[in-house]
Design a protein around this motif. Structure first.
Motif, PDB file in Angstrom:
ATOM      1  N   TYR A 124       6.020 -14.297 -23.591  1.00 17.58           N
ATOM      2  CA  TYR A 124       5.619 -13.305 -22.297  1.00 17.58           C
ATOM      3  C   TYR A 124       4.585 -12.416 -22.353  1.00 17.58           C
ATOM      4  O   TYR A 124       5.310 -11.659 -23.385  1.00 17.58           O
ATOM      5  CB  TYR A 124       6.479 -13.353 -21.598  1.00 17.58           C
ATOM      6  CG  TYR A 124       6.876 -14.637 -20.813  1.00 17.58           C
ATOM      7  CD1 TYR A 124       6.882 -15.692 -20.059  1.00 17.58           C
ATOM      8  CD2 TYR A 124       8.188 -15.266 -21.515  1.00 17.58           C
ATOM      9  CE1 TYR A 124       7.056 -16.911 -19.531  1.00 17.58           C
ATOM     10  CE2 TYR A 124       8.877 -16.187 -21.657  1.00 17.58           C
ATOM     11  CZ  TYR A 124       8.243 -17.287 -20.261  1.00 17.58           C
ATOM     12  OH  TYR A 124       8.818 -18.063 -19.622  1.00 17.58           O
ATOM     13  N   GLU A 125       3.378 -12.069 -21.427  1.00 20.11           N
ATOM     14  CA  GLU A 125       2.565 -11.044 -21.366  1.00 20.11           C
ATOM     15  C   GLU A 125       2.869 -10.294 -20.251  1.00 20.11           C
ATOM     16  O   GLU A 125       3.977 -10.703 -19.275  1.00 20.11           O
ATOM     17  CB  GLU A 125       1.137 -11.214 -21.432  1.00 20.11           C
ATOM     18  CG  GLU A 125       0.760 -12.345 -22.812  1.00 20.11           C
ATOM     19  CD  GLU A 125      -0.529 -12.735 -23.112  1.00 20.11           C
ATOM     20  OE1 GLU A 125      -0.884 -12.629 -21.439  1.00 20.11           O
ATOM     21  OE2 GLU A 125      -0.931 -13.219 -23.913  1.00 20.11           O
ATOM     22  N   ARG A 126       2.970  -8.677 -20.529  1.00 20.86           N
ATOM     23  CA  ARG A 126       2.832  -7.923 -19.123  1.00 20.86           C
ATOM     24  C   ARG A 126       4.200  -7.910 -18.801  1.00 20.86           C
ATOM     25  O   ARG A 126       4.582  -8.180 -17.267  1.00 20.86           O
ATOM     26  CB  ARG A 126       1.148  -8.693 -18.035  1.00 20.86           C
ATOM     27  CG  ARG A 126       0.653  -8.787 -18.561  1.00 20.86           C
ATOM     28  CD  ARG A 126      -0.641  -8.595 -16.988  1.00 20.86           C
ATOM     29  NE  ARG A 126      -0.253 -10.214 -17.091  1.00 20.86           N
ATOM     30  CZ  ARG A 126      -1.152 -10.801 -15.594  1.00 20.86           C
ATOM     31  NH1 ARG A 126      -1.040 -10.264 -14.760  1.00 20.86           N
ATOM     32  NH2 ARG A 126      -1.121 -12.165 -16.254  1.00 20.86           N
ATOM     33  N   VAL A 127       4.841  -7.799 -19.385  1.00 21.02           N
ATOM     34  CA  VAL A 127       6.465  -7.762 -18.673  1.00 21.02           C
ATOM     35  C   VAL A 127       7.280  -6.165 -17.822  1.00 21.02           C
ATOM     36  O   VAL A 127       6.204  -5.819 -18.597  1.00 21.02           O
ATOM     37  CB  VAL A 127       7.103  -8.044 -20.200  1.00 21.02           C
ATOM     38  CG1 VAL A 127       9.004  -8.596 -19.977  1.00 21.02           C
ATOM     39  CG2 VAL A 127       7.636  -9.611 -20.769  1.00 21.02           C
ATOM     40  N   ALA A 128       8.076  -7.103 -16.962  1.00 18.22           N
ATOM     41  CA  ALA A 128       8.158  -5.494 -15.748  1.00 18.22           C
ATOM     42  C   ALA A 128       9.725  -6.413 -15.698  1.00 18.22           C
ATOM     43  O   ALA A 128      10.056  -7.343 -16.024  1.00 18.22           O
ATOM     44  CB  ALA A 128       7.168  -5.230 -15.540  1.00 18.22           C
ATOM     45  N   TYR A 129      10.024  -5.083 -15.838  1.00 14.70           N
ATOM     46  CA  TYR A 129      11.516  -5.388 -14.813  1.00 14.70           C
ATOM     47  C   TYR A 129      11.520  -4.169 -13.898  1.00 14.70           C
ATOM     48  O   TYR A 129      10.817  -2.923 -13.741  1.00 14.70           O
ATOM     49  CB  TYR A 129      12.724  -5.298 -15.857  1.00 14.70           C
ATOM     50  CG  TYR A 129      13.031  -3.907 -16.062  1.00 14.70           C
ATOM     51  CD1 TYR A 129      13.697  -3.090 -15.632  1.00 14.70           C
ATOM     52  CD2 TYR A 129      12.663  -3.346 -17.874  1.00 14.70           C
ATOM     53  CE1 TYR A 129      14.009  -1.696 -16.645  1.00 14.70           C
ATOM     54  CE2 TYR A 129      12.683  -2.625 -18.357  1.00 14.70           C
ATOM     55  CZ  TYR A 129      13.735  -1.363 -17.323  1.00 14.70           C
ATOM     56  OH  TYR A 129      14.098  -0.321 -18.265  1.00 14.70           O
ATOM     57  N   ARG A 130      12.316  -4.877 -12.562  1.00 15.70           N
ATOM     58  CA  ARG A 130      12.892  -3.582 -11.414  1.00 15.70           C
ATOM     59  C   ARG A 130      13.918  -3.491 -11.345  1.00 15.70           C
ATOM     60  O   ARG A 130      14.694  -4.422 -11.313  1.00 15.70           O
ATOM     61  CB  ARG A 130      11.627  -3.162 -10.236  1.00 15.70           C
ATOM     62  CG  ARG A 130      12.095  -4.533  -9.556  1.00 15.70           C
ATOM     63  CD  ARG A 130      10.727  -4.414  -8.034  1.00 15.70           C
ATOM     64  NE  ARG A 130      11.488  -4.936  -7.971  1.00 15.70           N
ATOM     65  CZ  ARG A 130      11.703  -5.475  -6.140  1.00 15.70           C
ATOM     66  NH1 ARG A 130      12.386  -4.183  -6.010  1.00 15.70           N
ATOM     67  NH2 ARG A 130      12.055  -6.068  -5.726  1.00 15.70           N
ATOM     68  N   ASN A 131      14.782  -2.497 -10.820  1.00 18.17           N
ATOM     69  CA  ASN A 131      16.622  -2.135 -10.951  1.00 18.17           C
ATOM     70  C   ASN A 131      15.799  -2.605  -9.286  1.00 18.17           C
ATOM     71  O   ASN A 131      15.703  -2.111  -8.700  1.00 18.17           O
ATOM     72  CB  ASN A 131      16.954  -0.987 -10.923  1.00 18.17           C
ATOM     73  CG  ASN A 131      17.147  -1.134 -12.546  1.00 18.17           C
ATOM     74  OD1 ASN A 131      17.625  -2.399 -13.855  1.00 18.17           O
ATOM     75  ND2 ASN A 131      17.183   0.234 -13.267  1.00 18.17           N
ATOM     76  N   LEU A 132      17.497  -3.382  -8.981  1.00 18.69           N
ATOM     77  CA  LEU A 132      18.096  -4.102  -7.435  1.00 18.69           C
ATOM     78  C   LEU A 132      19.451  -3.444  -7.211  1.00 18.69           C
ATOM     79  O   LEU A 132      20.031  -3.536  -8.327  1.00 18.69           O
ATOM     80  CB  LEU A 132      17.693  -5.196  -6.940  1.00 18.69           C
ATOM     81  CG  LEU A 132      16.599  -6.083  -7.573  1.00 18.69           C
ATOM     82  CD1 LEU A 132      16.658  -7.624  -7.148  1.00 18.69           C
ATOM     83  CD2 LEU A 132      15.121  -5.737  -6.165  1.00 18.69           C
ATOM     84  N   THR A 133      19.422  -2.570  -6.521  1.00 18.90           N
ATOM     85  CA  THR A 133      20.780  -1.875  -6.225  1.00 18.90           C
ATOM     86  C   THR A 133      21.215  -1.229  -7.236  1.00 18.90           C
ATOM     87  O   THR A 133      22.697  -0.888  -7.549  1.00 18.90           O
ATOM     88  CB  THR A 133      21.872  -3.423  -6.268  1.00 18.90           C
ATOM     89  OG1 THR A 133      21.251  -4.533  -5.039  1.00 18.90           O
ATOM     90  CG2 THR A 133      23.307  -2.753  -4.629  1.00 18.90           C
ATOM     91  N   GLY A 134      20.808  -0.068  -7.303  1.00 18.12           N
ATOM     92  CA  GLY A 134      20.896   1.086  -8.389  1.00 18.12           C
ATOM     93  C   GLY A 134      20.758   0.102 -10.125  1.00 18.12           C
ATOM     94  O   GLY A 134      20.868   0.772 -10.515  1.00 18.12           O
ATOM     95  N   GLY A 135      20.551  -0.915 -10.359  1.00 18.79           N
ATOM     96  CA  GLY A 135      20.359  -1.890 -11.764  1.00 18.79           C
ATOM     97  C   GLY A 135      21.766  -2.810 -11.324  1.00 18.79           C
ATOM     98  O   GLY A 135      22.286  -3.314 -12.753  1.00 18.79           O
TER      99      GLY A 135
END
Length: 236
Positions: A212-223
């Motif tokens: 996969y390309e342009r992989v990113a993540y973000r936390n929800l509910t503090g992780g």
């Protein structure tokens, strides 16, 4: 009462989910203190389904996530390994022409190459005995330029929140499960699987290694939950 363990033998995992299928959605809401609804909204927004698109929802369970995606106009194939989940989901979504259920193994998907505009899995990747193999399968069935969205339990990066969360998993969740579930032992597997699951950066690395390309993540509910997204490269 059936409880899978961290060997994640497919037959045991499927049997466990068969047993909890009838009250699965209600228990998710109870155990997450209602946050499951917020996580579903965030996941649907990350998928950004459009009318006419074909979306594969893996480990779809009873189709609650699939229905949310279909509400945006996409057609959703709700795939799950558990026959019990599919039976309940098919009944609940009987009047929804944009959701269809398929029993499938995430590591051997019964679909062609480059078939789906988007693939998503919510709270199911950690239940797969070979998650890296599943990620490779997700990439295979995704159209060039398509996207993957993974919503999964994770580890809060802030130590105080992480310790409080793990204390809830160890002491609070078993009490709630005994009071509200017909198969409380199955929910102790939930705690075990969350504690053993890779943290955010490691899972992001798995997505990159899968292609996969342009992989990113973000936390929800503090992780407590992390939302990962990646894209399949365009055709050359």
């Amino acid at each position: 009462m059936n409880k899978a363990d961290l060997t994640k033998r497919p037959a045991e995992v499927a049997s466990m989910f068969d047993e909890v299928s009838t009250h699965y959605d209600r228990m998710n809401t109870v155990l997450s203190a209602g946050n499951d609804h917020l996580w579903r909204i965030a996941t649907t927004r990350a998928i950004a389904p459009r009318p006419g698109e074909l979306v594969l929802d893996v480990a779809a369970g009873t189709g609650t996530s699939s229905a949310a995606i279909a509400a945006e106009g996409a057609h959703v194939v709700a795939a799950d390994f558990s026959a019990g989940m599919i039976e309940v989901g098919t009944a609940r979504q009987a009047g929804n022409p944009r959701v269809e259920f398929v029993q499938a193994d995430a590591t051997q998907l019964p679909f062609g190459d480059d078939e789906f505009d988007a693939v998503t899995i919510s709270f199911g990747l950690r239940n797969i005995v070979e998650p890296k193999k599943a990620l490779a399968e997700f990439l295979r069935v995704t159209k060039p330029g398509g996207r993957l969205v993974v919503c999964e339990f994770s580890a809060p990066p802030q130590p105080l929140l992480r310790n409080a969360y793990y204390a809830y998993l160890k002491y609070g969740m078993p009490v709630v499960a005994r009071l509200a579930s017909s198969n409380a032992p199955a929910y102790s597997y939930l705690m075990d699987s969350i504690r053993a699951w890779p943290r955010q950066r490691q899972l992001a690395g798995w997505l990159r290694n899968a292609g996969y390309e342009r992989v990113a993540y973000r936390n929800l509910t503090g992780g407590i939950v992390a939302l990962h997204r990646g894209f399949k490269g365009a055709a050359s």
